[in-house]
Design a protein around this motif. Structure first.
Motif, short mmCIF file in Angstrom:
data_model
loop_
_atom_site.label_atom_id
_atom_site.label_comp_id
_atom_site.label_asym_id
_atom_site.label_seq_id
_atom_site.Cartn_x
_atom_site.Cartn_y
_atom_site.Cartn_z
N GLU A 1 2.90 82.60 12.92
CA GLU A 1 3.35 83.55 11.81
C GLU A 1 2.50 84.33 11.23
O GLU A 1 3.08 85.16 10.50
CB GLU A 1 3.58 82.30 10.74
CG GLU A 1 4.49 81.03 11.12
CD GLU A 1 5.85 81.57 11.83
OE1 GLU A 1 6.24 82.35 11.29
OE2 GLU A 1 6.32 81.12 12.79
N SER A 2 1.26 84.46 11.75
CA SER A 2 0.14 85.38 10.91
C SER A 2 0.28 86.51 11.47
O SER A 2 -0.42 87.55 11.21
CB SER A 2 -1.20 84.72 11.03
OG SER A 2 -1.48 84.82 12.49
N LYS A 3 1.26 86.57 12.80
CA LYS A 3 1.50 88.11 13.21
C LYS A 3 0.07 88.72 13.63
O LYS A 3 -0.03 90.15 13.05
CB LYS A 3 2.29 88.90 12.57
CG LYS A 3 3.43 88.49 12.06
CD LYS A 3 4.73 88.55 13.29
CE LYS A 3 6.09 88.08 13.03
NZ LYS A 3 7.01 87.92 14.14
N PRO A 4 -1.12 88.19 14.38
CA PRO A 4 -2.16 88.80 14.42
C PRO A 4 -2.16 90.06 15.20
O PRO A 4 -3.05 90.98 15.22
CB PRO A 4 -2.82 87.90 15.29
CG PRO A 4 -1.81 87.12 16.10
CD PRO A 4 -0.45 86.80 15.13
N LEU A 5 -0.94 90.52 15.63
CA LEU A 5 -1.04 91.94 16.37
C LEU A 5 -0.21 92.79 15.81
O LEU A 5 0.07 94.04 16.32
CB LEU A 5 -0.37 91.62 17.87
CG LEU A 5 -1.34 90.79 18.87
CD1 LEU A 5 -0.80 91.00 20.08
CD2 LEU A 5 -2.82 91.41 19.08
N ASN A 6 -0.03 92.57 14.34
CA ASN A 6 0.61 93.88 13.60
C ASN A 6 -0.27 94.91 13.79
O ASN A 6 -1.21 95.23 13.70
CB ASN A 6 0.42 93.22 12.10
CG ASN A 6 1.89 92.83 11.52
OD1 ASN A 6 2.94 93.32 12.01
ND2 ASN A 6 2.03 91.98 10.64
N GLY A 7 0.73 96.09 13.70
CA GLY A 7 0.14 97.42 14.06
C GLY A 7 -0.30 97.77 15.25
O GLY A 7 -0.81 98.91 15.66
N VAL A 8 -0.28 96.90 16.33
CA VAL A 8 -0.89 97.38 17.56
C VAL A 8 0.53 97.83 18.32
O VAL A 8 1.72 97.27 18.58
CB VAL A 8 -1.55 95.97 18.43
CG1 VAL A 8 -1.74 96.40 19.94
CG2 VAL A 8 -2.50 95.54 17.57
N ARG A 9 0.14 99.00 18.95
CA ARG A 9 1.43 99.69 19.70
C ARG A 9 1.03 99.62 21.22
O ARG A 9 0.20 100.10 21.61
CB ARG A 9 1.40 101.25 19.29
CG ARG A 9 1.76 101.54 18.06
CD ARG A 9 1.25 102.88 17.62
NE ARG A 9 -0.12 102.94 17.92
CZ ARG A 9 -0.83 104.12 17.88
NH1 ARG A 9 0.13 105.38 17.89
NH2 ARG A 9 -2.11 104.54 18.32
N ILE A 10 2.17 98.84 21.71
CA ILE A 10 2.10 98.53 23.19
C ILE A 10 3.24 99.21 24.15
O ILE A 10 4.42 99.24 23.68
CB ILE A 10 1.90 97.17 23.40
CG1 ILE A 10 0.85 96.28 22.92
CG2 ILE A 10 2.30 96.78 24.95
CD1 ILE A 10 0.64 95.12 23.13
N GLY A 11 2.75 100.06 25.01
CA GLY A 11 3.84 100.47 26.10
C GLY A 11 3.76 99.92 27.41
O GLY A 11 2.88 99.82 28.07
N ILE A 12 5.11 99.59 27.72
CA ILE A 12 5.03 99.20 29.10
C ILE A 12 5.46 100.13 30.04
O ILE A 12 6.41 100.98 29.84
CB ILE A 12 6.45 98.06 29.12
CG1 ILE A 12 6.38 97.17 27.99
CG2 ILE A 12 6.56 97.36 30.54
CD1 ILE A 12 7.39 96.14 28.28
N ILE A 13 4.50 100.33 31.25
CA ILE A 13 4.75 101.54 32.00
C ILE A 13 6.05 101.32 32.84
O ILE A 13 6.19 100.32 33.60
CB ILE A 13 3.70 101.46 32.80
CG1 ILE A 13 2.32 101.79 32.08
CG2 ILE A 13 3.85 102.86 33.86
CD1 ILE A 13 1.23 101.79 32.95
N GLN A 14 7.08 102.16 32.51
CA GLN A 14 8.81 101.92 33.12
C GLN A 14 8.50 102.02 34.74
O GLN A 14 9.17 100.93 35.19
CB GLN A 14 9.20 103.35 32.69
CG GLN A 14 10.53 102.99 32.13
CD GLN A 14 11.12 104.24 31.55
OE1 GLN A 14 10.94 105.36 32.01
NE2 GLN A 14 11.42 104.25 30.31
N GLU A 15 7.69 102.64 35.17
CA GLU A 15 7.52 103.04 36.89
C GLU A 15 7.16 101.71 37.37
O GLU A 15 7.01 101.59 38.67
CB GLU A 15 6.63 104.04 37.39
CG GLU A 15 7.29 105.42 36.74
CD GLU A 15 7.45 105.93 35.41
OE1 GLU A 15 6.66 105.27 34.52
OE2 GLU A 15 7.87 106.97 35.13
N THR A 16 6.53 100.93 36.68
CA THR A 16 5.88 99.48 37.16
C THR A 16 6.82 98.44 37.26
O THR A 16 6.54 97.13 37.65
CB THR A 16 4.74 99.26 36.56
OG1 THR A 16 4.93 98.73 35.41
CG2 THR A 16 3.75 100.35 36.49
N LEU A 17 7.97 98.74 36.88
CA LEU A 17 9.00 97.43 36.77
C LEU A 17 10.12 97.74 37.65
O LEU A 17 11.34 96.98 37.52
CB LEU A 17 9.35 97.13 35.52
CG LEU A 17 8.18 96.61 34.51
CD1 LEU A 17 8.62 96.31 33.14
CD2 LEU A 17 7.45 95.43 35.04
#
Ligand code: GLN
Length: 456
Positions: free
Chosen positions: A232-248
């Motif tokens: 509930e504390s959402k410890p990663l609030n504000g962190v921007r994560i990009g999944i690299i499209q080409e790797t999936l």
């Protein structure tokens, strides 16, 4: 130590086990602590570490996994090893690897085949396969490896442990047998992010013996980790994560893709924003890497000439000394890399191969830089599949090279990347581990470890 002795006959992580010496060091430590010298022992007092056998260790064999260095005992410790020892850690042995780091399964060792502790019919990955299997089988607490194109991250993924490839220059390469100097870094394995962070702080930092080592401050990475009390504390609030499209996409096992997608949803639940990002130059990294790494290797490995280093042979002239010692001392894969590198660097082909590969390297670097301006962390699988069978790719070098697609770009760009276990696919008796790779900007190890720790 007793666990190491019990498991080693089946796992074969170590080329050299220093258990008797480790026992003596531990007793000496006990004696010092008992006599009230508690404060005189270092922060890693008594912690057993495994060291990849391409890192020099004083008065202990250091073979690089190659027959050409059989019997070689360096007079000095690699800086990373020295720093661990000064902190009180005990080197319990030298771990198996593909010869000089060239390979992805550890089958390329001149000495033995290491097995994956999750399934002994499978490879542990490579080239730091012994360092990964040793931590996975709990034969030691932490270990050192090296990562030129994925050799810490892919075996960490195959063996279900944490593996960190630091920023180029974060850890001194002094005493690391050079494979491709512009790509090589010393990396760390642990069974947790906390352990991995702890040894990174010990081994990182400037070293006057390596002019490419950075003088940036070394944080106490472990003390900067935050604990996760509740989702509930959402410890990663504000962190921007990009999944690299080409790797999936194509060529990646469906089980791996769903583990990574599961990891992405977990990161989202923890408060981060997760989006897909395209790195169009991603697939160019693999051919560029193999040209550059082989070119640098062909130059670096010229030192194994039977005179300065290498097996001594009796021969009539100098050419015969070189020829004999290299023909008998080096393995097939290493010879192939030297030939490829020499070819790519030769006058008629330099522009077409080496120069072009350098241009691609610049492209790759720029596309990462651009993406890392928009995202704090980029994620991908650490490998397109889980651990495969021993022998499966040994006669198909191109298939083996293709397995490095997820990791080599990171070395071309010199970035740090952390691998943490994130799921399982079918296989073996109880499933096979899958690792999530998190890539960050230069010197953002602290951030990667923090997010990895929360994720864990
Ligand atoms: N598998 C890659 C190679 O063979 C990477 C090895 C490494 O990182 N040392 O070159």
């Amino acid at each position: 130590l007793s666990r190491l002795r019990r498991t080693e006959p089946s796992v074969r992580s170590f080329i050299h086990v220093a258990d008797a010496a480790a026992e003596r060091e531990a007793e000496e430590l006990d004696r010092r602590i008992a006599s009230g010298e508690k404060d005189a022992v270092g922060p890693l007092a008594g912690v057993l570490v495994g060291v990849k056998d391409n890192l020099c260790t004083a008065n202990m064999p250091s073979t690089g996994g190659s027959r050409i260095l059989d019997g070689y005992r360096p007079a000095y410790d690699a800086t990373a090893v020295r720093r661990l020892r000064e902190a009180g850690a005990i080197v319990v042995g030298k771990t198996n690897l593909d010869e000089f780091g060239m390979g992805s399964t550890t089958e390329g060792s001149a000495f033995q085949v290491t097995t994956n502790p999750w399934d002994d019919s499978r490879v542990p990955g490579g080239s730091s396969g012994g360092s990964a299997s040793a931590v996975s089988a709990r034969q030691c607490v932490v270990s050192l490896g090296s990562d030129t194109g994925g050799s810490v991250r892919q075996p960490a993924s195959f063996c279900g442990v944490v593996g960190l490839k630091p920023t180029y220059g974060r850890v001194s390469r002094f005493g690391l047998m050079a494979y491709a100097s512009s790509l090589d870094v010393v990396g760390c394995f642990g069974s947790s992010v906390f352990d991995t962070a702890t040894i990174l702080s010990v081994v990182a930092g400037h070293d006057k013996m390596d002019s490419t080592s950075s003088s940036q401050d070394v944080p106490d990475y472990a003390s900067e980790l935050v604990s996760l009390d509740s989702l509930e504390s959402k410890p990663l609030n504000g962190v921007r994560i990009g999944i690299i499209q080409e790797t999936l996409g194509e060529g990646v096992d469906t089980g791996v893709v769903s583990s990574i997608k599961g990891a992405a949803s977990h990161l989202e639940r923890l408060g981060s924003v997760v989006e897909e990002v395209s790195l169009p130059s991603f697939s160019l990294g693999l051919p560029a890497y193999y040209i550059l790494a082989s070119s640098e290797a062909s130059s670096n490995l010229s030192r194994y000439d039977g005179i300065r280093y290498g097996r001594q042979v009796s021969a009539d002239d100098l050419n015969e000394v070189y020829g004999e010692s290299r023909a008998n001392g080096l393995g097939h894969e290493v010879k192939m890399r030297i030939l490829m590198g020499t070819y790519a660097l030769s006058a008629g082909y330099y522009d077409a191969y080496y120069k072009r590969a350098q241009q691609v390297r610049t492209l790759v670097k720029e596309s990462f830089k651009d993406a890392l301006e928009r995202y704090d962390i980029l994620v991908s699988p650490a490998a397109p599949s889980a651990a495969y069978k021993i022998g499966e790719k040994i006669n198909d070098p191109l298939a083996m090279y293709a397995g490095d697609i997820m990791t080599v770009n990171v070395n071309l760009a010199g970035l740090p990347a952390l691998v943490v276990p994130c799921g399982f696919v079918e296989g073996g008796a109880a499933g096979l581990p899958v690792g999530l790779q998190m890539i960050g900007s230069p010197f953002s190890e602290g951030n990667l470890l923090r997010v990895g720790h929360i994720f864990e």
